[in-house]
Design an enzyme around this catalytic site. Structure first.
Site: not given
Ligand code: ADP
Length: 492
Positions: A197, A249-250, A252, A271, A305, A402
């Site tokens: 995704k 991703g983040s 969080e 990561e 990142c 960040e």
């Molecule tokens: P960023 O701050 O880089 O946007 P996110 O962590 O919000 O990072 O998003 C990174 C990816 O994780 C995106 O593809 C987002 O749609 C997906 N994502 C966001 N929330 C969730 C979740 N609860 N579970 C799995 N994937 C998620």
């Protein structure tokens, strides 16, 4: 005299010249008005029939609409991936698997220009970056891992490596195509099938890659690409028939994912965020270091990142470094991502720009000295001038958190020990940089910095053969190189 005029006078620029625009043509970039989900080798409408827009952050215009994947779609994709794994991919000789991956790499190289243009249109990054870094590196990852496909027993001598099965992969918006390549190439080379995704603001190059994979005649179901937001990602993470999750991703969201996976048998790599320190000693080649700092935080809008978002300068060279940094920053061009002269393109989304603005306010309110360049920025679209915060202290939020934007927090130090202590004082540990003339100092500092990747007298250099990943809240596991094969294998 304005700051810009002062800088130009110091640099001996006789006139206040500017570059003429040099836009890359977008006429060859084929973007359909609507994209469905790529499941089992075909583009199919999402189960609920819902779509969302992806826009160009440099002009706020809609580029296309893409399918909103739901749990039902994820289930369909996982079934396709499982069936492809059981019936085709796991039975195919490794050498043949490798051929498909080589084919993807070659086709990506052939269409590099189109991919680079679409990456810049959908994500906002300067064409110079997507053309010279993102797309070539993505192809290089497919080439590199294609080579490993039939040599896995040499990668792990004495072991019998076997694939895990179906991998679920979730990627962010900062390097949309490159992250897809980082994830897909090792998974396929090790014999796994995939449900991937892309991020909701940057789905287009992953969907173009799906088209390319279809043309490469990869067996249906080996790669499935679903667009959607966080819920689609969560449906992948929580699907019972997935064997491994790879997430970038983040921090969080990484923590949420780690919690959901705690009671499952799934393997995972995460990561996550970073707050890298770039440390400059007074014996460093200062001009080279300044260029490295600029590359580390301002190119790519700071959407990296491993961005060098904290700068530590030895007190004895502080004035020189800050003066040269400001001079160089004044020459940076912020604007149209498709213009070949642009150094800093558009911020990826309105939400991200608002987050950066919030941090600019926090930095100023906390008492750091804010300085930003005087360049023009386009009125339409999401743009941010490169900004410095001087006189920061360790407790400032702009030093600890960040920001993911072109914002650099600057501090000083006197001794090697002080630099190491300050650099390590963060919840993150993804990357860092050291600038000095002394090899011994490089070894001393790099061995004590708690970060997964540390560059010496350079910054942000990537290669498919090098592992990448973090300490502490920056993540779990390594991607890239030989290390990047391991998370996709059982070793018997
Ligand atoms: P960023 O701050 O880089 O946007 P996110 O962590 O919000 O990072 O998003 C990174 C990816 O994780 C995106 O593809 C987002 O749609 C997906 N994502 C966001 N929330 C969730 C979740 N609860 N579970 C799995 N994937 C998620």
């Amino acid at each position: 005299m304005t700051v810009k005029a002062e800088a130009r006078a110091r640099l001996n620029f006789s006139t206040d010249w500017t570059y003429a625009p040099a836009p890359e043509s977008a006429s060859h970039a084929q973007i359909k008005p609507r994209y469905d989900l790529f499941i089992n080798g075909k583009f199919v409408a999402p189960a609920k029939g819902e779509y969302f827009d992806t826009i160009n952050p440099s002009n706020e215009k809609k580029l296309a609409e893409v399918g909103q994947g739901t749990g039902e779609d994820v289930d369909k994709a996982v079934r396709a991936a499982r069936s492809a794994y059981d019936k085709v991919w796991s039975k195919m000789p490794a050498k043949e698997r490798g051929k498909y991956i080589y084919r993807i790499a070659r086709m990506l190289q052939e269409r590099a220009r189109e991919f680079a243009v679409i990456e810049s249109m959908d994500g906002g990054k300067a064409i110079r970056e997507s053309r010279d870094v993102d797309v070539p590196l993505a192809a290089a990852h497919f080439f590199y891992y294609a080579g490993w496909a039939d040599k896995l027993e040499y990668a792990f001598p004495g072991k019998q490596p076997t694939a895990l099965g179906v991998a679920g992969q979730i990627i962010p918006w900062n390097f949309p195509l490159l992250m897809a390549a980082w994830k897909l190439a090792p998974a396929l080379a090790t014999g796994n099938t995939v449900v991937l995704k892309p991020a909701e603001t940057t789905p287009l190059t992953a969907l173009k890659l799906a088209e390319l994979i279809q043309e490469a005649e990869l067996p249906p179901g080996v790669v499935n690409i679903l667009t959607g937001a966080g819920e689609t990602g969560a449906a992948i993470v929580n699907h019972p028939d997935i064997d491994k999750i790879a997430f970038t991703g983040s921090t969080e969201v990484g923590k949420i994912i780690q919690k959901s996976l705690a009671s499952s048998r799934k393997k995972f790599t995460l990561e996550l965020g970073g707050k890298a320190a770039n440390i400059i000693f007074d014996d460093a080649p200062i001009d080279q270091a300044v260029e490295g700092i600029i590359n580390g935080i301002f190119f790519n809008q700071g959407h990296v990142c491993c961005a060098g978002s904290r700068l530590f300068v030895q007190e004895s060279c502080y004035d020189e470094v800050v003066r040269k940094l400001k001079d160089r920053m004044e020459t940076l061009i912020v604007g149209d991502p498709l213009d070949k002269n642009t150094d800093i393109g558009a911020i990826n989304s309105k939400m991200q720009l608002e987050k950066i603005h919030e941090y600019l306010k926090i930095g100023a309110d906390d008492g750091a000295e804010q300085w930003c360049t005087s360049c023009n920025v386009p009125e339409k679209g999401y743009f941010c001038r490169p900004t410095l915060f001087l006189n920061c202290s360790q407790s400032h939020r702009i030093v600890q958190e960040e920001i993911f934007g072109p914002v650099l927090a600057v501090q000083t130090f006197r001794t090697v020990e002080e630099a190491i202590e300050k650099a390590n004082n963060t919840p993150y540990g993804l990357s860092g940089g050291v600038w000095t003339d002394k090899g011994s100092k490089i070894f001393k500092v790099t061995s004590k910095l708690r970060a997964g990747v540390i560059w010496a007298n350079t910054y942000n250099k990537f290669d498919p053969t090098s592992p990448f990943g973090g300490y502490k809240e920056s993540g779990v596991g390594r991607e890239g190189g030989l290390h990047g094969l391991l998370p996709y294998l059982n070793l018997n």
